[in-house]
Design a protein around this motif. Structure first.
Motif, mmCIF file in Angstrom:
data_model
loop_
_atom_site.group_PDB
_atom_site.id
_atom_site.type_symbol
_atom_site.label_atom_id
_atom_site.label_comp_id
_atom_site.label_asym_id
_atom_site.label_seq_id
_atom_site.Cartn_x
_atom_site.Cartn_y
_atom_site.Cartn_z
ATOM 1 N N ARG A 72 40.330 43.629 35.114
ATOM 2 C CA ARG A 72 40.072 42.221 35.444
ATOM 3 C C ARG A 72 39.825 41.407 34.175
ATOM 4 O O ARG A 72 40.279 40.254 34.061
ATOM 5 C CB ARG A 72 38.882 42.107 36.400
ATOM 6 N N ALA A 73 39.118 41.995 33.214
ATOM 7 C CA ALA A 73 38.840 41.297 31.961
ATOM 8 C C ALA A 73 40.129 41.051 31.183
ATOM 9 O O ALA A 73 40.373 39.944 30.677
ATOM 10 C CB ALA A 73 37.856 42.109 31.116
ATOM 11 N N ILE A 74 40.958 42.087 31.073
ATOM 12 C CA ILE A 74 42.227 41.933 30.353
ATOM 13 C C ILE A 74 43.108 40.888 31.038
ATOM 14 O O ILE A 74 43.694 40.016 30.383
ATOM 15 C CB ILE A 74 42.962 43.290 30.272
ATOM 16 N N ALA A 75 43.200 40.972 32.364
ATOM 17 C CA ALA A 75 44.042 40.035 33.113
ATOM 18 C C ALA A 75 43.560 38.604 32.934
ATOM 19 O O ALA A 75 44.378 37.667 32.799
ATOM 20 C CB ALA A 75 44.055 40.414 34.593
ATOM 21 N N ALA A 76 42.251 38.404 32.921
ATOM 22 C CA ALA A 76 41.700 37.045 32.781
ATOM 23 C C ALA A 76 42.058 36.448 31.429
ATOM 24 O O ALA A 76 42.419 35.261 31.328
ATOM 25 C CB ALA A 76 40.194 37.067 32.970
#
Length: 344
Positions: A112-116
């Motif tokens: 989720r962090a990478i995608a954000a």
């Protein structure tokens, strides 16, 4: 636009006023060229105010920091449990992101962090400081140049300073799995980085509470050895302990078909004192002492990332790779068996 000796000043907001945040605040304010510590935020308002006051920065809550249009980048040094949330919020606010390790505690959080950050089009750098230490960086350069041939045996050590009799109160505040996700995570990243192009295949763990056994039922593990097998045949060990009486001990070694590289040191000075009882040498006592220059360099490079001059030197994917090994090590401990990395 403000300039500092020709460098565009990068205004940074720091989230987290604990021990590591305090160190990073000092480095940003005093040692990173062209950087300004503009804002400090912490859930403890008083801690944020005290730290900000040392460097003429503003103290705000996280929302206030993220809404400030003059903040170029965010440095996250809070507890690991909220890293993913803060990375996502910073990315959605359009801020370039630097986050202490571990960037997240689960692969789902990490994704989720990478995608954000990718969705927002902002940089995402993670704080694996050993990559920026001169000796570890020189080891990587030598390996890349073929100086040791093909890696065959690898070793990474983290032994934190401490005394068994002083471990009791400290142990009470250590969260379960800390030794894997917050201590050995450095070693896992280092081993992956020093074996460029290779992928970890299998992980096997032996761990126990040998320093403070009375806290074992609470989930504390204070001693661990993890063996990692790579797809290029290299066999690596990562070990950690929370009670090195002689000082802060971090070392790395890669033995290959044509030679060996060794990084890390124990001595704080090359001076050796000889007397009637033998020889004596002062040793390093903290990460801040051993990696002082590396801590500055990683943030100096982040300012270059913010300026658009370089790509993030340690990415979210790098952090994910190290976390996957850590989670495999945890599963291996729980199930007392070797674990394939692809199972995680």
């Amino acid at each position: 636009m403000r300039n500092d000796h020709g460098l565009r000043v990068v205004r940074l907001g720091l989230i987290g006023a604990g021990r590591i945040g305090t160190m990073h605040a000092r480095n940003i304010a005093r040692h990173v060229p062209g950087a300004e510590l503009a804002v400090v935020a912490d859930t403890r308002a008083e801690a944020a105010q005290q730290l900000a006051g040392r460097y003429d920065a503003d103290a705000r809550d996280v929302e206030g920091l993220l809404k400030d249009p003059e903040i170029d980048g965010v440095v996250i040094t809070s507890i690991a449990a909220v890293h993913e949330e803060l990375i996502v919020r910073a990315a959605e606010a359009g801020k370039q992101v630097w986050c202490e390790k571990p960037a997240s505690l689960t692969l789902a959080e990490m994704d989720r962090a990478i995608a954000a950050t990718e969705r927002a089009g902002v940089a995402f750098q993670v704080g694996f400081n050993r990559r920026f230490a001169r000796d570890f960086a020189a080891a990587r350069t030598t390996i890349e140049a073929g100086g040791i041939g093909t890696p065959q045996l690898m070793r990474s050590i983290t032994r934190d300073p401490g005394r068994p009799e002083g471990m009791g109160s400290a142990a009470a505040g250590i969260r379960p799995w800390t030794i894997f996700r917050e201590t050995l995570i450095h070693d896992f990243d280092t081993l992956l980085w020093l074996n460029p192009g290779a992928q970890p295949v299998e992980v096997y763990t032996k761990a126990d509470a040998l320093v403070a056994p009375e806290y074992k039922e609470n989930g504390l593990l204070d001693t661990a050895v993890v063996m990692i097998t790579f797809d290029n045949g290299a066999i690596a060990t990562a070990e950690a302990n929370f009670s090195a009486l002689y000082g802060y001990d971090v070392r790395g070694e890669v033995f290959g078909s044509k030679g060996m590289v060794v990084a890390g040191r124990l001595a704080s000075s090359p001076m050796v004192h000889y007397d009637v009882s033998g020889s004596h040498q002062h040793t390093l006592r903290s990460d801040e002492e051993m990696f002082r220059d590396a801590y500055v360099q990683e943030l100096a490079e982040f300012t270059e990332v913010v300026r658009g001059n370089i790509a993030a030197p340690v990415t979210g994917q790098d952090a994910r790779n190290a976390l996957q090994v850590a989670l495999a090590a945890m599963k291996s401990h729980e199930e007392s068996r070797p674990v394939k990395v692809e199972e995680i």
